[in-house]
Design a protein around this motif. Structure first.
Motif, PDB file in Angstrom:
ATOM      1  N   ALA C 106    -105.400   1.731 -57.699  1.00 40.76           N
ATOM      2  CA  ALA C 106    -106.029   1.928 -56.160  1.00 40.76           C
ATOM      3  C   ALA C 106    -104.656   1.217 -55.456  1.00 40.76           C
ATOM      4  CB  ALA C 106    -107.240   1.355 -55.905  1.00 40.76           C
ATOM      5  N   GLU C 107    -104.447   2.033 -54.225  1.00 38.18           N
ATOM      6  CA  GLU C 107    -103.462   1.323 -53.172  1.00 38.18           C
ATOM      7  C   GLU C 107    -104.268   1.257 -51.970  1.00 38.18           C
ATOM      8  OE1 GLU C 107    -100.540   0.870 -54.515  1.00 38.18           O
ATOM      9  OE2 GLU C 107    -100.624   1.802 -56.375  1.00 38.18           O
ATOM     10  N   ARG C 108    -103.679   0.178 -51.258  1.00 37.77           N
ATOM     11  CA  ARG C 108    -104.190   0.035 -50.104  1.00 37.77           C
ATOM     12  C   ARG C 108    -102.873   0.213 -48.991  1.00 37.77           C
ATOM     13  NH1 ARG C 108    -107.824  -5.129 -48.784  1.00 37.77           N
ATOM     14  NH2 ARG C 108    -105.633  -6.348 -49.297  1.00 37.77           N
ATOM     15  N   ASP C 111    -102.949   0.714 -43.113  1.00 35.58           N
ATOM     16  CA  ASP C 111    -104.170   1.093 -41.994  1.00 35.58           C
ATOM     17  C   ASP C 111    -105.405   0.533 -42.595  1.00 35.58           C
ATOM     18  OD1 ASP C 111    -102.020   2.456 -40.401  1.00 35.58           O
ATOM     19  OD2 ASP C 111    -102.611   4.351 -41.229  1.00 35.58           O
ATOM     20  N   GLY C 112    -105.257   0.150 -43.926  1.00 37.01           N
ATOM     21  CA  GLY C 112    -106.406  -0.324 -44.509  1.00 37.01           C
ATOM     22  C   GLY C 112    -106.930   0.814 -45.479  1.00 37.01           C
ATOM     23  N   GLY C 113    -106.381   1.885 -45.349  1.00 41.81           N
ATOM     24  CA  GLY C 113    -106.826   3.218 -46.230  1.00 41.81           C
ATOM     25  C   GLY C 113    -106.530   2.949 -47.639  1.00 41.81           C
ATOM     26  N   LEU C 114    -107.555   3.880 -48.541  1.00 40.67           N
ATOM     27  CA  LEU C 114    -107.493   3.498 -49.983  1.00 40.67           C
ATOM     28  C   LEU C 114    -107.303   4.607 -50.538  1.00 40.67           C
ATOM     29  CD1 LEU C 114    -108.700   1.610 -52.132  1.00 40.67           C
ATOM     30  CD2 LEU C 114    -110.952   2.554 -51.729  1.00 40.67           C
ATOM     31  N   VAL C 116    -107.127   6.084 -54.606  1.00 41.72           N
ATOM     32  CA  VAL C 116    -107.562   5.755 -56.160  1.00 41.72           C
ATOM     33  C   VAL C 116    -107.024   6.815 -56.902  1.00 41.72           C
ATOM     34  CG1 VAL C 116    -109.222   5.143 -57.308  1.00 41.72           C
ATOM     35  CG2 VAL C 116    -109.493   4.705 -55.360  1.00 41.72           C
ATOM     36  N   GLY C 302    -101.359  -7.786 -52.963  1.00 45.77           N
ATOM     37  CA  GLY C 302    -102.643  -7.376 -52.431  1.00 45.77           C
ATOM     38  C   GLY C 302    -102.722  -6.093 -52.291  1.00 45.77           C
ATOM     39  N   ASP C 303    -101.878  -5.064 -52.231  1.00 46.68           N
ATOM     40  CA  ASP C 303    -101.847  -3.879 -51.916  1.00 46.68           C
ATOM     41  C   ASP C 303    -102.281  -2.813 -53.084  1.00 46.68           C
ATOM     42  OD1 ASP C 303    -101.843  -4.321 -49.371  1.00 46.68           O
ATOM     43  OD2 ASP C 303     -99.460  -4.356 -49.257  1.00 46.68           O
ATOM     44  N   HIS C 304    -101.916  -3.416 -54.379  1.00 43.63           N
ATOM     45  CA  HIS C 304    -102.092  -2.428 -55.468  1.00 43.63           C
ATOM     46  C   HIS C 304    -103.124  -3.267 -56.484  1.00 43.63           C
ATOM     47  CE1 HIS C 304    -100.744  -0.062 -58.770  1.00 43.63           C
ATOM     48  NE2 HIS C 304    -100.862  -1.268 -59.657  1.00 43.63           N
ATOM     49  N   ALA C 305    -104.073  -2.467 -56.623  1.00 41.07           N
ATOM     50  CA  ALA C 305    -105.199  -3.002 -57.763  1.00 41.07           C
ATOM     51  C   ALA C 305    -105.509  -2.148 -58.945  1.00 41.07           C
ATOM     52  CB  ALA C 305    -106.438  -3.241 -56.876  1.00 41.07           C
TER      53      ALA C 305
END
Lengths: 268, 157, 389
Positions: C106-108, C111-114, C116, C302-305
């Protein structure tokens, strides 16, 4: 989408109590569902993890409402999200309340604490079609007056019988004090023609189910929403077993005649 | 001009057999209290008891500096008072109506005398009172668990 | 399932033949030429493990094993047999349901968009060589769990789809084997592409080979082979029949599902708890234990999960963690969960037992706990007490 979270935007949030937040999610594209009352979604807080959360209101257009109590890392992460934030959602999962089997019956909706959340869409469904059911009784228990959910809606659930009771009165509370089962004496129902929907801590649900069976309800018509650790929601991870049941798949709603022999085995 | 309150189908009265119910109700005095009426005080002589027909009664205990703390409320069909049954016949809590309360009031000495003279009536009645006490004890124990409160122990997801 | 006769009619390919050492060598090469990753038994670290094979040379020629509760030893054989060893520490689940799988990333964005992204299934096409009858059943059980329900698991499904299965009938069961009790062996019935039965006599090892699918027959047609003869057929059948009589263990002759269901409070659970370390070895070596947990990780920005799934064990205290603590807080309830699930409630959940009688859990238990012994003891305790009213 059952295995990969579908991005949703948190469009509004409302703080219910000191540790509980209700928020509305809107799919960025497409949408999941439809969710039936009592079914749940897996909500993903970015980078933290995923938890099962029942829907507490649905709409026809894919928007979902959830009430989350901050008790762990993920639930705290979800409760802290501001409007506009993204949440990953999977679902719908599990067996919801069997409302179809309750048509024509007096209904007993018995909630303890956050257990009111999965019952609210059931109350919505009944109120949308009142002629299909007998008398609706909504019995709500909470720790303190400050812990009550959906306060603005409680008055609408008072007829024909609705009552709220708290364990610890405070701040000029003039309502009932005591356990939620104490309200059963006043509920309006014919035991031979009634169905009960119960959600709350397991001890509260067992006590309520026992009282209802004592009053003549068949155990199979007392529906409980059970909780165990759920990791996948798709029946593959094995965590949510309760004896023969995989609660993510065979629950969370389980009739008491099936649940009773399982809940009485310690550490099953 | 008050309508007659119904005979509750639940609680102690609802559980008595029709014959025993009639016998007990023959001993009842109908009372009608406005809200905020003190029915009894802690330490007072427990010479009466009530069965609520409509309304709610709060049981309370006086805390120095905090005033009365409500520990439980009793609604329709509920039995108010059981200290009358056992020596020393003294209230261990106070009671106050939370709303207008219609109730049957009983004279404790009279009921005890009938029970003693007619054990076939007294035993079922006392058993039902014991059941009521038992249910309240279980409820109290459940509340001791503070089930809705934050759970101590390991962090959860 | 198409019968062997139909295959021959349809393709003209052989359904039965006898392979020698050269046939076995060719089998590995043919499967590799067909784009298969060939996995089979090989000796490594003083155990017969499952690993990717380059050639049939790597098979455990002349190796056997000695098994007992809590004990595993490889030993040299003088007869050169290739498949005269029983289950090792691994099972095919390691390949079909790997210990760690990344499910999605998942990438954020700013703009806080997600966003997956589901992980693509690996482009692997396995051939499993030397699958025992018990393990064939284990694969079928895993199929029901992972892809037989409402939500088929893509990670399992993509690996499982099109696996070429070369079964090896069991001719020398170990001291911890009880497939006969579980109805899973030693003969293979269906669900294979090729089935080998090893015959060892004065002429050295040879293999009666039967095809069970069109592809199996096509592969067999490419191998150097001899026509199946009655002597080999008889010797093969006799070897498997003898194996059925040589089971080292057995289950009590009772309905195991009911035995588990009706004796949750038996004293025997305390006895086994005193010996159980709750290490989870039995769940790791079991060819059907499927439980997993999830791990969510993120990078330093913190932008890649990522979502990872890894094997978990019902012996882990956190397995049943709820708000407040674990449901199965005691060791006793965790061993009981494992056994009652494996041979009891598995029926309720997935329509069969979860045990195939391979005996791995007995061998790899550090304290030698033997589930057949526990089942016998539970049966005796229940019988002593008589049926519950």
């Amino acid at each position: 989408m059952t295995l990969v979270p579908l991005p949703h935007r948190l469009t509004s949030r409302h703080r219910e109590t000191a540790d509980t937040v209700t928020f509305e999610l809107e799919p960025l594209s497409g949408g999941l569902g439809p969710f039936a009352p009592g079914q749940y979604a897996m909500l993903y807080a970015f980078g933290i993890g995923e938890i099962p959360v029942s829907v507490c209101r649905t709409s026809g257009d894919g928007r979902l409402t959830h009430t989350v109590r901050a008790v762990g890392a993920v639930s705290r992460g979800l409760c802290d999200l501001p409007a506009g934030a993204s949440v990953g959602v999977r679902g719908p999962f599990g067996n919801g309340w069997n409302l179809r089997a309750a048509r024509g019956h007096d209904l007993l909706v018995v909630a303890g604490g956050i257990g009111l959340a999965p019952l609210r869409p059931l109350i919505d469904a009944v109120l949308a079609e009142p002629a299909a059911y007998g008398r609706l009784n909504v019995l709500v228990g909470a720790r303190t007056p400050g812990d009550l959910l959906y306060r603005a809606e409680l008055p609408a659930w008072r007829r024909p019988f609705g009552a709220v009771t708290v364990d610890r009165p405070a701040g000029g509370w003039t309502g009932r004090v005591g356990v939620v089962t104490a309200l059963l004496d006043e509920a309006l129902f014919a035991p031979e023609n009634a169905t009960a929907f119960v959600c709350g801590p397991e001890v509260m649900m067992r006590a309520t189910a026992r009282e209802l069976v004592d009053r003549g309800l068949p155990a199979g018509r007392v529906q409980l929403s059970l909780e165990r650790n759920m990791r996948c929601a798709t029946g593959h991870c094995g965590h949510c077993q309760l004896g023969p049941l995989l609660l993510c798949r065979d629950g969370p709603v389980v009739p008491y005649d099936q649940a009773e022999p399982l809940l009485t085995v310690r550490e099953l | 001009m008050s309508r007659p309150a119904p005979v509750p189908s639940t609680g102690l009265i609802g559980s008595l057999s029709p014959g025993h119910r009639e016998r007990l109700l023959a001993l009842a005095h109908e009372v009608d209290h406005p809200a905020s009426t003190r029915l009894f005080e802690e330490g007072g002589r427990a010479d009466r008891f009530w069965i609520v027909r409509t309304g709610t009664v709060a049981l309370d205990i006086h805390l120095p500096g905090r005033g009365p703390a409500v520990v439980e409320t009793i609604g329709t069909g509920g039995l108010v008072g059981w200290s009358w049954l056992c020596p020393p016949h003294e209230w261990h809590l106070g009671a106050e109506t939370r709303s207008r309360v219609e109730a049957w009031q009983f004279d404790a000495a009279e009921v005890r005398a009938v029970c003693a003279a007619h054990p076939e009536f007294g035993l079922p009645l006392v058993t039902l009172v014991a059941e009521t006490i038992g249910r309240r004890l279980r409820a109290t124990r459940t509340r001791l668990l503070d089930l809705y409160g934050p759970q101590p122990g390991a962090p959860s997801p | 399932m198409t019968g062997p006769g139909d295959i021959r009619a349809a393709t003209g390919a052989p359904t039965e033949a006898v392979l020698g050492r050269d046939g076995l060598d060719a089998l590995v090469q043919v499967l590799k030429r067909r784009g298969r990753t060939v996995v089979g038994p090989t000796v490594r670290d003083r155990a017969v493990v499952l690993a990717e094979l380059d050639s049939a040379d790597e098979l455990p020629h002349g190796w056997g094993v000695e098994l007992e509760a809590g004990r595993y030893r490889v030993r040299r054989r003088t007869d050169g047999a290739v498949f005269a060893h029983s289950a090792g520490p691994q099972s095919w689940k390691s390949f079909l349901h790997p210990p760690r799988v990344r499910q999605w990333t998942a990438e954020r964005d700013a703009d806080g968009g997600l966003t997956v992204c589901e992980d693509e299934p690996p482009a692997v096409s396995y051939a499993f060589l030397g699958v025992r009858a018990c393990d064939l059943h284990a694969i079928r059980i895993l199929d029901r769990v992972m892809i037989g329900g409402k939500y088929p698991d893509p990670a399992y499904g993509s690996r499982r789809k099109g696996v070429f299965l070369v079964a090896a009938e069991c001719t020398e069961p170990g001291a911890t084997c009880f497939c006969v009790s579980m109805g899973t062996g030693p003969a293979v019935d269906t669900g294979y592409d090729l089935a080998l039965t090893e015959v060892v006599d004065d002429g050295g090892p040879r293999f009666l080979c039967r095809s069970g699918s069109e592809e199996g027959a096509a592969v067999l047609a490419e191998l150097p082979r001899h026509q199946a003869d009655d002597t080999t057929r008889t010797a093969a059948a006799e070897a498997v029949r003898r194996a059925a009589g040589n089971m080292g263990r057995s289950m009590p002759p009772t309905d195991l599902r009911a035995l588990m269901r009706d004796n949750l409070e038996a004293d025997r659970w305390d006895d086994v708890t005193a010996r159980c370390l709750n290490c989870g070895n039995c769940t790791m070596v079991c060819p059907t234990c499927f439980c997993t947990t999830t791990e969510d990780v993120s990078d330093l920005t913190g932008d890649h999960a990522e979502r990872w799934r890894r094997w978990d064990s019902c012996y882990d205290l956190d397995f049943t963690l709820l708000h407040g603590g674990p449901v199965r807080a005691g060791k006793r309830s965790r061993y009981r969960q494992w056994l009652t699930h494996k041979i009891g409630t598995w029926h309720d959940q997935f329509g069969s037992t979860g045990c195939v009688g391979c005996g791995r859990c007995i061998v790899w238990c550090p304290t030698g706990i033997d589930l057949t012994e526990e089942a016998h003891a539970l049966h005796q305790e229940a019988t002593r007490q008589g049926p519950t009213p």
